[in-house]
Write an enzyme that holds these catalytic residues in place. Structure first.
Site, PDB file in Angstrom:
ATOM      1  N   HIS A  32      44.784  43.516  37.193  1.00 62.17           N
ATOM      2  CA  HIS A  32      44.396  43.911  38.552  1.00 62.17           C
ATOM      3  C   HIS A  32      45.091  45.178  39.031  1.00 62.17           C
ATOM      4  O   HIS A  32      44.557  45.911  39.856  1.00 62.17           O
ATOM      5  CB  HIS A  32      44.588  42.748  39.517  1.00 62.17           C
ATOM      6  CG  HIS A  32      43.501  41.746  39.363  1.00 62.17           C
ATOM      7  ND1 HIS A  32      43.654  40.584  38.646  1.00 62.17           N
ATOM      8  CD2 HIS A  32      42.200  41.786  39.745  1.00 62.17           C
ATOM      9  CE1 HIS A  32      42.508  39.943  38.633  1.00 62.17           C
ATOM     10  NE2 HIS A  32      41.616  40.638  39.286  1.00 62.17           N
ATOM     11  N   ARG A  53      36.628  42.284  46.747  1.00 56.92           N
ATOM     12  CA  ARG A  53      37.721  41.374  46.368  1.00 56.92           C
ATOM     13  C   ARG A  53      38.547  41.075  47.622  1.00 56.92           C
ATOM     14  O   ARG A  53      39.510  41.780  47.917  1.00 56.92           O
ATOM     15  CB  ARG A  53      38.612  42.018  45.302  1.00 56.92           C
ATOM     16  CG  ARG A  53      37.983  42.176  43.938  1.00 56.92           C
ATOM     17  CD  ARG A  53      39.007  42.734  42.947  1.00 56.92           C
ATOM     18  NE  ARG A  53      38.568  42.580  41.569  1.00 56.92           N
ATOM     19  CZ  ARG A  53      37.987  43.547  40.841  1.00 56.92           C
ATOM     20  NH1 ARG A  53      37.764  44.725  41.373  1.00 56.92           N
ATOM     21  NH2 ARG A  53      37.646  43.310  39.589  1.00 56.92           N
ATOM     22  N   ARG A  99      33.293  38.270  47.954  1.00 53.18           N
ATOM     23  CA  ARG A  99      33.814  37.188  47.110  1.00 53.18           C
ATOM     24  C   ARG A  99      34.948  36.491  47.844  1.00 53.18           C
ATOM     25  O   ARG A  99      35.845  37.160  48.367  1.00 53.18           O
ATOM     26  CB  ARG A  99      34.338  37.762  45.788  1.00 53.18           C
ATOM     27  CG  ARG A  99      34.967  36.668  44.930  1.00 53.18           C
ATOM     28  CD  ARG A  99      35.385  37.199  43.605  1.00 53.18           C
ATOM     29  NE  ARG A  99      36.650  37.928  43.688  1.00 53.18           N
ATOM     30  CZ  ARG A  99      37.223  38.501  42.629  1.00 53.18           C
ATOM     31  NH1 ARG A  99      36.644  38.443  41.447  1.00 53.18           N
ATOM     32  NH2 ARG A  99      38.362  39.142  42.754  1.00 53.18           N
ATOM     33  N   GLU A 147      32.311  33.855  35.115  1.00 54.04           N
ATOM     34  CA  GLU A 147      33.492  34.421  34.449  1.00 54.04           C
ATOM     35  C   GLU A 147      34.224  33.383  33.620  1.00 54.04           C
ATOM     36  O   GLU A 147      35.319  33.633  33.131  1.00 54.04           O
ATOM     37  CB  GLU A 147      34.415  35.119  35.450  1.00 54.04           C
ATOM     38  CG  GLU A 147      34.717  34.342  36.696  1.00 54.04           C
ATOM     39  CD  GLU A 147      35.527  35.135  37.711  1.00 54.04           C
ATOM     40  OE1 GLU A 147      35.956  36.255  37.422  1.00 54.04           O
ATOM     41  OE2 GLU A 147      35.744  34.608  38.808  1.00 54.04           O
ATOM     42  N   ASN A 205      35.645  40.693  32.958  1.00 55.09           N
ATOM     43  CA  ASN A 205      37.096  40.762  32.715  1.00 55.09           C
ATOM     44  C   ASN A 205      37.624  39.384  32.354  1.00 55.09           C
ATOM     45  O   ASN A 205      38.350  39.204  31.378  1.00 55.09           O
ATOM     46  CB  ASN A 205      37.837  41.248  33.960  1.00 55.09           C
ATOM     47  CG  ASN A 205      37.314  42.568  34.469  1.00 55.09           C
ATOM     48  OD1 ASN A 205      36.702  43.309  33.715  1.00 55.09           O
ATOM     49  ND2 ASN A 205      37.528  42.859  35.731  1.00 55.09           N
ATOM     50  N   ASP A 206      37.254  38.409  33.183  1.00 59.01           N
ATOM     51  CA  ASP A 206      37.706  37.047  32.917  1.00 59.01           C
ATOM     52  C   ASP A 206      36.859  36.377  31.840  1.00 59.01           C
ATOM     53  O   ASP A 206      37.384  35.625  31.026  1.00 59.01           O
ATOM     54  CB  ASP A 206      37.670  36.213  34.200  1.00 59.01           C
ATOM     55  CG  ASP A 206      38.902  36.471  35.046  1.00 59.01           C
ATOM     56  OD1 ASP A 206      40.000  36.529  34.467  1.00 59.01           O
ATOM     57  OD2 ASP A 206      38.769  36.630  36.268  1.00 59.01           O
ATOM     58  N   ARG A 240      43.966  38.971  29.530  1.00 58.26           N
ATOM     59  CA  ARG A 240      43.478  40.313  29.862  1.00 58.26           C
ATOM     60  C   ARG A 240      44.585  41.313  30.174  1.00 58.26           C
ATOM     61  O   ARG A 240      44.366  42.519  30.149  1.00 58.26           O
ATOM     62  CB  ARG A 240      42.483  40.236  31.026  1.00 58.26           C
ATOM     63  CG  ARG A 240      43.099  39.749  32.316  1.00 58.26           C
ATOM     64  CD  ARG A 240      42.030  39.354  33.320  1.00 58.26           C
ATOM     65  NE  ARG A 240      41.720  40.411  34.259  1.00 58.26           N
ATOM     66  CZ  ARG A 240      40.948  40.258  35.331  1.00 58.26           C
ATOM     67  NH1 ARG A 240      40.374  39.108  35.581  1.00 58.26           N
ATOM     68  NH2 ARG A 240      40.722  41.250  36.144  1.00 58.26           N
ATOM     69  N   CYS A 253      30.105  42.723  37.482  1.00 55.92           N
ATOM     70  CA  CYS A 253      31.099  43.410  38.313  1.00 55.92           C
ATOM     71  C   CYS A 253      32.435  43.546  37.592  1.00 55.92           C
ATOM     72  O   CYS A 253      33.413  44.007  38.175  1.00 55.92           O
ATOM     73  CB  CYS A 253      31.251  42.731  39.662  1.00 55.92           C
ATOM     74  SG  CYS A 253      31.773  41.021  39.533  1.00 55.92           S
TER      75      CYS A 253
HETATM   76  C1  PEP Z   1      36.115  39.755  36.498  1.00 58.11           C
HETATM   77  O1  PEP Z   1      36.788  38.792  36.147  1.00 58.11           O
HETATM   78  O2  PEP Z   1      35.417  40.425  35.708  1.00 58.11           O
HETATM   79  C2  PEP Z   1      36.091  40.171  37.911  1.00 58.11           C
HETATM   80  C3  PEP Z   1      35.298  41.119  38.329  1.00 58.11           C
HETATM   81  O3  PEP Z   1      36.988  39.573  38.752  1.00 58.11           O
HETATM   82  P1  PEP Z   1      38.527  39.995  38.794  1.00 58.11           P
HETATM   83  O4  PEP Z   1      38.680  41.223  37.954  1.00 58.11           O
HETATM   84  O5  PEP Z   1      38.888  40.240  40.216  1.00 58.11           O
HETATM   85  O6  PEP Z   1      39.200  38.808  38.209  1.00 58.11           O
HETATM   86 MG    MG Z   2      37.633  37.510  37.647  1.00 61.99          MG
END
Ligand code: PEP
Ligand code: MG
Length: 575
Positions: free
Chosen positions: A189, A296, A332, A431, A454-455, A465, A502
């Protein structure tokens, strides 16, 4: 020359500020009678120094954020100079014959425990302030420098082992012109925040903190993933030219920011922006976002001392709704936990925080937080095209529960004659592998999907990650992930609904043709990426990309997928 993982693009030149947090080591040995007065004196000196530091922070905060926010620090000074605290610490030093640091630690811990056991939320939250003050006192007694990221005087490139998202929110961006860390990955993040803040950054260098010293001069080039320590004049000249080149490309790209992302043969992809606050929504417009694909909201909860009230949230959502002027905004709900903690909330120590108390799980267990947030979103929904999205869903039970809660809140608002959009759309993030696998059931209950790659990548491949040691294994284009993405898109289309992405994959120039070919409807990303991604989509032939995606989805090996992608992008002249 050192490299790492380019987290946020740019080229900057600057002096190093090495931010190494030394561990607080308490002296637990007994002291002699004759040293009692020395320890008491140490306490008073540290308290005086701490008060001066907090005064300075208060003045800075007043200038930056106004009187109201700065008053938090006045509260800190009062706590620090509290008579009872002073008496308890001094009597403990005298009675138990222990060092000032040991006495401070004991008393502060006692106070924290007492506060944490209370029912009153306000008092509970004061435990955080006490911990802050205790840490400062201890560091000052032990001569550990206290570096305050919001209060840096000269322009610097910050070098640190790790940077938490909440430290990133506190950075003074006028002074910190770039940062480099030992740890972290492209989708941690802090990296995501660096992109929204448009601050050049390289993460995951493993050991930059061991290779530079305070005052070194650095070139940070996160376009080409290069860090040069104390460069020659010749090198500086070369990188100045590179910077100019990058600047010119960006300038050209910006010219097409307001054009739609439409393929050569007419397939339109919606391009959204990922934001974390109001300022980001200004940037979203600046870079030509057609919508907000991911807000977010946890960033609204971070960098402060208490939970934002429903009213505060309502104002925040309303102002973004008004800024976006009718454009879709996906809000979200709070995704806290994992690498994003709230200093004022008690998070249990977990062995696997990313698999633990995170995202929707925290909201469901703290029902007031969920209710306040949903009420605020619903109330703001009359000011723009707001949608609600839930993070980290794994089951139908969660969706049933959340929809029931929304229904109850709508009922309550209606009874009070408070206006809201009755038809507000509800979506979920895909995710977790679980949600992707059961996407055909989930889509029956929601209006849209947004894939958090990402998740989804970290949970499907079991690759953290943010862990640079295994960053080579973090491959969002693995056959397993592509298979899940395709499954999710198909499930939504079969129900006449849509799917976006996203996660950071949505802004990876090399992967865009593949995602378009797989039938993605929307891509949401850090605003700075928008012009480039639009430019690529406008060069794609949808028919050809569909054929190409079919071929890719049959591949079993990552390497082969990479080659197919490379060849297609080259043949179609996309990059
Ligand atoms: C993700 O997990 O891809 C996502 C967009 O949420 P975050 O990066 O805030 O976990
Ligand atoms: Mg995520």
């Amino acid at each position: 020359m050192i490299s790492g993982i380019s987290a946020s693009p740019g080229i900057v030149f600057g002096t190093v500020l090495l931010f190494k947090e030394k561990k607080i080591k308490i002296n637990k040995e007994n002291i002699s009678e004759k040293n009692v007065q020395i320890e008491i004196k140490k306490f008073f000196q540290a308290r005086k120094k701490s008060a001066q530091q907090i005064h300075e922070i208060k003045n800075q905060a007043k200038k930056k954020f106004g009187k109201k926010k700065a008053s938090i620090f006045q509260g800190h000074i009062l706590l620090l100079e509290d008579e009872e605290l002073e008496t308890e610490i001094i009597s403990l030093i005298k009675k138990k014959k222990i060092s000032a640091d040991f006495a401070i630690e004991k008393i502060i811990q006692e106070q924290i425990h007492t506060l944490e056991d209370l029912k009153d939320e306000y008092l509970k939250n004061r435990a955080i302030d006490i911990r802050d003050i205790g840490d400062r006192l201890l560091k000052n007694i032990l001569n550990i420098p206290v570096i305050d990221l919001s209060n840096i005087k000269k322009k610097v490139i910050l070098i640190t082992r790790d940077l938490t998202p909440s430290q990133t929110t506190q950075m003074n961006l006028e002074k910190i012109i770039g940062f480099i860390t030992d740890l972290g990955g492209i989708t941690s993040h802090t990296s995501i925040m660096a992109r929204s803040l448009e601050i050049p950054a390289i993460v995951g260098t493993k050991d930059i903190t061991k290779k530079v010293q305070n005052g070194d001069f650095l070139i940070l080039d996160s376009i080409n993933n290069k860090i040069i320590i104390n460069p020659s004049e010749k090198k500086i000249e070369y990188f100045k030219k590179e910077k100019k080149k990058y600047f010119n490309i960006q300038k050209k790209l910006k010219l097409l920011k307001n054009l739609p992302a439409i393929t050569q043969d007419g397939k339109k992809i919606e391009i959204g922006s990922n934001i974390g606050n109001y300022k980001d929504s200004i940037n979203a417009k600046k870079y030509g976002a057609e919508s907000i694909g991911l807000y977010r909201t946890e960033f609204l909860f971070m960098g402060r001392n208490n939970l934002p009230s429903e009213e505060e949230q309502f104002q925040a959502y309303k102002s973004i709704a008004e800024k976006m002027n009718g454009k879709s905004i996906i809000i979200r709900t709070m995704d806290i936990g994992g690498d994003k903690n709230l200093s004022y909330m008690n998070f249990p120590k977990e062995d696997n925080p990313f698999l633990g108390w995170r995202a929707i799980r925290v909201s469901i267990d703290n029902i007031k937080i969920l209710h306040d947030q949903i009420r605020a979103i619903l109330r703001a929904s009359v000011f723009g095209a707001l949608k609600i999205m839930f993070p980290m869903i794994i089951s139908m039970e969660e969706i049933y529960f959340l929809k029931k809660e929304i229904k109850n809140i709508k009922y309550e608002l209606k009874k009070k004659n408070i206006p809201f959009n009755k038809k507000i759309k509800i979506g979920i993030m895909i995710e977790t592998p679980s949600s992707a696998i059961i996407s055909k059931y989930l889509i029956q209950e929601v209006d849209f999907f947004s894939i958090g790659t990402n998740d989804l990548t970290q949970y499907t491949l079991a690759v953290d990650r943010g862990n640079e040691i295994i960053s080579k294994l973090y491959q969002p284009i693995s056959p397993s992930i592509l298979y899940l993405i395709k499954k999710v898109i198909s499930a939504s289309h079969k129900s006449g609904k849509w799917t976006g992405i996203c996660g950071e994959l949505a802004s990876n120039p090399e992967i865009i043709a593949l995602l378009v070919g797989m039938g993605i409807d929307e891509l949401s990303m850090s605003s700075i990426s928008i012009p480039n991604i639009k430019n690529i989509i406008r060069k794609i032939n949808f028919k050809k990309s569909k054929k190409f995606a079919k071929k890719v989805l049959k591949e079993k090996k990552i390497k082969n997928i990479q080659n197919l992608i490379k060849n297609f992008n080259k043949k179609e002249n996309l990059l």
